[in-house]
Design a protein around this motif. Structure first.
Motif, PDB file in Angstrom:
ATOM      1  N   SER A   1       6.940 -40.442 -49.690  1.00 10.86           N
ATOM      2  CA  SER A   1       7.003 -39.307 -48.772  1.00 10.86           C
ATOM      3  C   SER A   1       5.768 -39.203 -47.893  1.00 10.86           C
ATOM      4  CB  SER A   1       7.157 -38.007 -49.579  1.00 10.86           C
ATOM      5  OG  SER A   1       8.250 -38.068 -50.461  1.00 10.86           O
ATOM      6  N   ARG A   2       5.877 -38.414 -46.840  1.00  8.20           N
ATOM      7  CA  ARG A   2       4.704 -38.014 -46.075  1.00  8.20           C
ATOM      8  C   ARG A   2       3.919 -37.006 -46.898  1.00  8.20           C
ATOM      9  NH1 ARG A   2       4.960 -39.247 -40.457  1.00  8.20           N
ATOM     10  NH2 ARG A   2       7.050 -39.825 -39.716  1.00  8.20           N
ATOM     11  N   PRO A   3       2.589 -36.938 -46.701  1.00  2.20           N
ATOM     12  CA  PRO A   3       1.762 -37.805 -45.866  1.00  2.20           C
ATOM     13  C   PRO A   3       1.582 -39.174 -46.508  1.00  2.20           C
ATOM     14  CG  PRO A   3       0.373 -36.260 -47.045  1.00  2.20           C
ATOM     15  CD  PRO A   3       1.789 -35.863 -47.333  1.00  2.20           C
ATOM     16  N   ASN A   4       1.265 -40.174 -45.667  1.00  5.21           N
ATOM     17  CA  ASN A   4       1.033 -41.513 -46.193  1.00  5.21           C
ATOM     18  C   ASN A   4      -0.071 -41.487 -47.244  1.00  5.21           C
ATOM     19  OD1 ASN A   4       2.979 -42.518 -44.473  1.00  5.21           O
ATOM     20  ND2 ASN A   4       1.511 -43.184 -42.913  1.00  5.21           N
ATOM     21  N   GLY A   5       0.091 -42.300 -48.273  1.00  7.12           N
ATOM     22  CA  GLY A   5      -0.884 -42.327 -49.355  1.00  7.12           C
ATOM     23  C   GLY A   5      -0.644 -41.285 -50.420  1.00  7.12           C
TER      24      GLY A   5
ATOM     25  N   THR B   1       1.406 -49.580 -49.841  1.00  8.26           N
ATOM     26  CA  THR B   1       2.721 -48.979 -49.963  1.00  8.26           C
ATOM     27  C   THR B   1       3.603 -49.951 -50.743  1.00  8.26           C
ATOM     28  OG1 THR B   1       4.565 -47.978 -48.733  1.00  8.26           O
ATOM     29  CG2 THR B   1       3.419 -49.830 -47.663  1.00  8.26           C
ATOM     30  N   PHE B   2       4.910 -49.887 -50.583  1.00  6.02           N
ATOM     31  CA  PHE B   2       5.789 -50.715 -51.405  1.00  6.02           C
ATOM     32  C   PHE B   2       7.146 -50.859 -50.737  1.00  6.02           C
ATOM     33  CE2 PHE B   2       6.204 -46.319 -52.595  1.00  6.02           C
ATOM     34  CZ  PHE B   2       7.547 -46.110 -52.846  1.00  6.02           C
TER      35      PHE B   2
ATOM     36  N   PRO C   1      12.881 -50.946 -45.816  1.00  5.49           N
ATOM     37  CA  PRO C   1      12.058 -49.754 -45.605  1.00  5.49           C
ATOM     38  C   PRO C   1      10.911 -49.707 -46.607  1.00  5.49           C
ATOM     39  CG  PRO C   1      14.394 -49.202 -45.699  1.00  5.49           C
ATOM     40  CD  PRO C   1      14.260 -50.599 -46.183  1.00  5.49           C
ATOM     41  N   LEU C   2       9.760 -49.284 -46.136  1.00  2.24           N
ATOM     42  CA  LEU C   2       8.575 -49.148 -46.973  1.00  2.24           C
ATOM     43  C   LEU C   2       8.336 -47.676 -47.290  1.00  2.24           C
ATOM     44  CD1 LEU C   2       6.176 -51.619 -45.107  1.00  2.24           C
ATOM     45  CD2 LEU C   2       7.766 -52.117 -46.990  1.00  2.24           C
ATOM     46  N   GLY C   3       7.471 -47.437 -48.257  1.00  2.00           N
ATOM     47  CA  GLY C   3       7.142 -46.062 -48.634  1.00  2.00           C
ATOM     48  C   GLY C   3       6.036 -45.490 -47.772  1.00  2.00           C
TER      49      GLY C   3
ATOM     50  N   LEU D   1      -1.041 -52.928 -46.162  1.00  2.00           N
ATOM     51  CA  LEU D   1      -1.147 -52.905 -44.698  1.00  2.00           C
ATOM     52  C   LEU D   1      -2.609 -52.645 -44.395  1.00  2.00           C
ATOM     53  CD1 LEU D   1       1.963 -50.668 -43.912  1.00  2.00           C
ATOM     54  CD2 LEU D   1       1.840 -53.163 -43.778  1.00  2.00           C
ATOM     55  N   ARG D   2      -3.321 -53.661 -43.885  1.00  2.00           N
ATOM     56  CA  ARG D   2      -4.766 -53.512 -43.729  1.00  2.00           C
ATOM     57  C   ARG D   2      -5.254 -54.042 -42.378  1.00  2.00           C
ATOM     58  NH1 ARG D   2      -7.238 -58.376 -44.783  1.00  2.00           N
ATOM     59  NH2 ARG D   2      -5.926 -60.007 -45.668  1.00  2.00           N
TER      60      ARG D   2
END
Length: 275
Positions: free
Chosen positions: A133-137, A196-197, A215-217, A274-275
């Motif tokens: 879900s949002r927020p990321n992380g 993420t995953f 789709p990623l998380g 993602l870096r």
């Protein structure tokens, strides 16, 4: 956050979209089914029976459509994990700390696929997981309980996307087994960073730019929606190879056909950096 329509990176995820789920493929294709994970030292193989959580239906769902402002933030957004992933077999309460107050509920499916999430920490009978879900992380703690609640497994794979270099590397047990040049977000709509995953695998029936979308998380930090969906970032193919090596998408990672075939075979819950 600006809400703008989709142009080049449409995942088009809708709650009632006509999509064919590929969850079974993502767990078993090419012999890469997650292996049963070793239990932490001192943890009994058979956990004592415990009363089920009373999941509060008023809590927000932890899905790609949701926002969880109370979720603890991932403190190590570029760290790899042990590879342990958790299958959620029934709706679970998500807590801010082991035994703490619940702030969300995690369903047993995500986009018609079974819910598999990476474990980033464990404490006793609890696991801290990445959330979609949002927020990321966003992260949270769930109680493992018995086999009717959760299943632990291990995947040896990590998908490492160097956004600046526009390069995707797939590693198995730390060894690179595939490297591809990919397309990433444009300067005005960058690909979000962090760990993420792979949340789901779906057959695309609305558009034709990619036969399968992963789709990623994580979500776009620029757009609140892609084509009416929640702005979910994904790994997917693209019919024009000129995009590879460029930053031109609305945030998704565009991959060549052979990369897509390989990535589609990975287990759900596989870590994506993602870096």
């Amino acid at each position: 956050m600006r809400s703008r329509g989709v142009r080049s990176c449409s995942v088009g995820l809708r709650r009632r979209a006509a999509i064919a789920a590929l969850g079974g493929l993502a767990l078993a294709a090419c012999g890469v089914q997650p292996q049963p994970a070793d239990l932490p030292a001192g943890q009994a193989a058979v956990r004592p029976a415990a009363p089920p959580d009373r999941v509060d239906p008023a809590l927000p769902e932890a899905t790609t459509f949701g926002s969880l402002p109370a979720a603890p933030v991932d403190a190590e957004p570029q760290a790899e994990t042990s590879g342990v992933v958790l299958r959620v077999k029934q709706e679970l309460s998500v807590h801010g700390a082991p035994g703490g107050a619940a702030f969300a509920r995690l369903p047993a499916t995500q986009l018609n696929n079974p819910t598999w999430v990476p474990v980033i920490a464990e404490r006793g009978g609890w696991a801290r997981i990445l959330l979609p879900s949002r927020p990321n992380g966003s992260t949270g703690w769930v109680r493992l309980g018995g086999p009717e609640r959760t299943e632990r497994a291990r995947t040896p794979y990590v998908v490492d996307v160097d956004v600046d270099a526009r390069r995707l590397e797939l590693r198995e047990n730390g060894r690179a087994i595939g490297v591809w040049t990919v397309g990433v977000g444009a300067a005005r709509s960058p690909t979000p960073r962090g760990r993420t995953f792979i949340m789901a695998a779906i057959a695309e029936t609305v558009t034709r730019f990619s036969p399968v979308i992963l789709p990623l998380g994580t979500h776009s930090e620029t757009f609140s929606t892609y084509g009416g969906g929640p702005g979910t970032v994904a790994l997917h193919g693209w019919p024009d190879p000129s995009v590879f090596g460029k930053g031109s998408s609305d945030g998704c990672v565009r991959v060549p056909d052979d990369a897509l075939r390989t990535l589609t075979s990975l287990p759900l819950g596989t870590l994506v950096l993602l870096r």
